[in-house]
Design an enzyme around this catalytic site. Structure first.
Site, short mmCIF file in Angstrom:
data_model
loop_
_atom_site.label_atom_id
_atom_site.label_comp_id
_atom_site.label_asym_id
_atom_site.label_seq_id
_atom_site.Cartn_x
_atom_site.Cartn_y
_atom_site.Cartn_z
N THR A 111 36.85 33.68 42.35
CA THR A 111 36.80 35.13 42.48
C THR A 111 37.53 35.77 41.30
O THR A 111 38.61 35.29 40.92
CB THR A 111 37.51 35.55 43.79
OG1 THR A 111 36.97 34.78 44.86
CG2 THR A 111 37.35 37.03 44.07
N PHE A 151 34.27 28.81 35.34
CA PHE A 151 34.29 27.39 35.67
C PHE A 151 33.18 26.61 34.96
O PHE A 151 33.06 25.41 35.16
CB PHE A 151 34.14 27.20 37.19
CG PHE A 151 35.46 27.33 37.91
CD1 PHE A 151 36.29 26.23 38.07
CD2 PHE A 151 35.87 28.55 38.41
CE1 PHE A 151 37.50 26.34 38.70
CE2 PHE A 151 37.09 28.68 39.06
CZ PHE A 151 37.91 27.57 39.21
N HIS A 156 24.76 40.38 27.84
CA HIS A 156 24.59 40.12 29.28
C HIS A 156 23.51 41.05 29.86
O HIS A 156 23.20 42.09 29.29
CB HIS A 156 25.90 40.37 30.05
CG HIS A 156 26.84 39.20 30.00
ND1 HIS A 156 27.76 39.03 29.00
CD2 HIS A 156 26.99 38.13 30.84
CE1 HIS A 156 28.44 37.92 29.22
NE2 HIS A 156 27.99 37.35 30.33
N HIS A 157 23.06 40.65 31.04
CA HIS A 157 22.05 41.40 31.79
C HIS A 157 22.47 42.86 32.07
O HIS A 157 23.65 43.20 31.99
CB HIS A 157 21.77 40.69 33.12
CG HIS A 157 23.02 40.46 33.92
ND1 HIS A 157 23.54 41.42 34.75
CD2 HIS A 157 23.87 39.40 33.98
CE1 HIS A 157 24.65 40.95 35.32
NE2 HIS A 157 24.87 39.72 34.86
N LYS A 215 25.51 44.02 34.63
CA LYS A 215 26.94 43.66 34.48
C LYS A 215 27.78 44.93 34.40
O LYS A 215 27.48 45.87 33.67
CB LYS A 215 27.13 42.80 33.22
CG LYS A 215 28.56 42.27 33.11
CD LYS A 215 28.66 41.07 32.21
CE LYS A 215 30.10 40.63 32.04
NZ LYS A 215 30.73 40.19 33.30
N1 LIG Z 1 34.89 31.87 37.94
C1 LIG Z 1 33.60 31.75 37.64
O1 LIG Z 1 33.15 30.83 36.94
C2 LIG Z 1 32.65 32.76 38.22
C3 LIG Z 1 31.27 32.67 38.01
C4 LIG Z 1 30.44 33.59 38.65
C5 LIG Z 1 30.99 34.57 39.47
N2 LIG Z 1 32.35 34.63 39.63
C6 LIG Z 1 33.01 35.58 40.55
O2 LIG Z 1 32.82 35.07 41.87
C7 LIG Z 1 32.79 36.16 42.79
C8 LIG Z 1 31.51 36.10 43.62
O3 LIG Z 1 30.39 36.19 42.77
P1 LIG Z 1 28.90 36.22 43.39
O4 LIG Z 1 28.01 36.39 42.21
O5 LIG Z 1 28.71 35.10 44.33
O6 LIG Z 1 28.99 37.59 44.21
P2 LIG Z 1 28.14 38.02 45.51
O7 LIG Z 1 28.39 39.49 45.64
O8 LIG Z 1 26.75 37.50 45.42
O9 LIG Z 1 28.86 37.24 46.72
C9 LIG Z 1 30.17 37.50 47.15
C10 LIG Z 1 30.20 37.30 48.66
O10 LIG Z 1 31.56 37.32 49.10
C11 LIG Z 1 31.58 37.94 50.37
N3 LIG Z 1 32.95 38.37 50.69
C12 LIG Z 1 33.57 39.51 50.37
N4 LIG Z 1 34.83 39.50 50.84
C13 LIG Z 1 35.01 38.31 51.47
C14 LIG Z 1 36.10 37.70 52.16
N5 LIG Z 1 37.28 38.30 52.27
N6 LIG Z 1 35.92 36.47 52.70
C15 LIG Z 1 34.73 35.83 52.58
N7 LIG Z 1 33.66 36.36 51.92
C16 LIG Z 1 33.81 37.59 51.38
C17 LIG Z 1 30.57 39.06 50.27
O11 LIG Z 1 30.14 39.49 51.55
C18 LIG Z 1 29.46 38.40 49.45
O12 LIG Z 1 28.46 37.82 50.27
C19 LIG Z 1 32.93 37.43 41.94
O13 LIG Z 1 34.31 37.79 41.90
C20 LIG Z 1 32.46 36.97 40.55
O14 LIG Z 1 33.01 37.74 39.51
C21 LIG Z 1 33.17 33.75 39.03
#
Ligand SMILES: NC(=O)c1ccc[n+]([C@@H]2O[C@H](COP(=O)([O-])OP(=O)(O)OC[C@H]3O[C@@H](n4cnc5c(N)ncnc54)[C@H](O)[C@@H]3O)[C@@H](O)[C@H]2O)c1
Length: 264
Positions: A91, A118, A150-151, A154
């Protein structure tokens, strides 16, 4: 490993696929909203009630992988600590809470590994950026600049990945000291590194570092194809975290891998 997924959005679903491919089991999908989730909160997981950490050493899984929204990060860290479950957290957007989470993890004596990117390829890109910076620093004809694409959806720019690559470059490429991200209406100063952003289409993410001289140009380019690269990196990090305690970043994990201690 038996793994709890926190956040069952685009990343959570991708991670589940990688977990299964690598022979792990997804024992709970926690998400307050998503279809297919089997718990709305961590305390709804069987055997993991609010007091379970204090009254009984119940550990409903070997590991948690969290890709959700930043508001939940601190409470989730307390839960992992109370249940003694190591957690990998992808996250983004909780820089301000980093130290509080570190204290929670250290007090609990658990394992926690966070990272803004990651992707194995992106982390190799960072390593190449650093190596190139060490080399090119000695050749004054070459000037450095960075571009990320990026798309159109973003929300932020420049990307966290571009800023991380720029930060790492400046650590070794000492002729530049400042990152400039605005559109420049003046000549750039020699000590400034321009990091520019382009938005449009569906591009998952392209990062380019160019060293340019009057004679030629050298570009290092990372181009993501799908989210699967991030998902794989998070699962590899979870495998690495097993049996370790402490507050780690994804850099610790990749630094260990780049030293040759295990396969990426
Ligand atoms: N570190 C990395 O490599 C990397 C890569 C891609 C995305 N991300 C990050 O990961 C996160 C999620 O990305 P995504 O594309 O899957 O987003 P997304 O919006 O598709 O999914 C996030 C999900 O988390 C849920 N959620 C919200 N609060 C929650 C909680 N307290 N407990 C459990 N679930 C909860 C939401 O309902 C949603 O379904 C974002 O912060 C994004 O920036 C990080």
């Amino acid at each position: 490993m038996d793994v709890i997924l926190i956040g069952y959005g685009r990343m959570g679903r991708e991670i589940e696929r990688v977990l299964v491919d690598r022979g792990h089991r997804c024992v709970a999908r926690v998400d307050p909203r998503a279809d297919g989730a089997d718990a709305r909160s961590l305390d709804e997981i069987p055997g993991a009630g609010a007091n379970a950490g204090r009254t009984a050493a119940r550990t409903p899984a070997d590991c948690a992988i969290e890709f959700a929204h930043s508001e939940g990060v601190v409470d989730n860290a307390r839960w992992y600590g109370a249940h003694g479950i190591p957690a990998v957290v992808g996250t983004t957007g909780w820089e301000a809470e980093r130290e509080s989470v570190r204290r929670i993890v250290e007090e609990a004596g658990s394992g926690y590994l966070w990272g803004a990117n990651f992707s194995v390829g992106a982390n190799l890109f960072f390593a190449l950026v650093e190596a190139a910076g060490v080399l090119l620093h000695r050749f004054e004809d070459y000037d450095a600049m960075m571009l990320e694409t990026h798309h159109r959806h973003k929300k932020d720019s420049p990307s966290g990945t571009a800023l991380e690559a720029a930060r790492r470059l400046l650590e070794v490429y000492r002729r530049k000291s400042d990152i400039v991200t605005d559109a420049l209406q003046r000549p750039i100063e020699p000590h400034e590194l321009h990091v520019a952003s382009v938005r449009g289409g569906s591009v998952p993410g392209i990062h380019e570092l160019t060293f340019d001289s009057p004679f030629d140009s050298i570009t290092i380019r990372h181009s993501a194809r799908t989210r699967a690269g991030f998902a794989l990196g998070s699962v590899l990090a979870a495998e690495w975290l097993a049996g370790r305690s402490g507050f780690f970043s994804v850099d610790d994990f990749f630094a260990d891998r780049l030293k040759g201690q295990g396969e990426v």
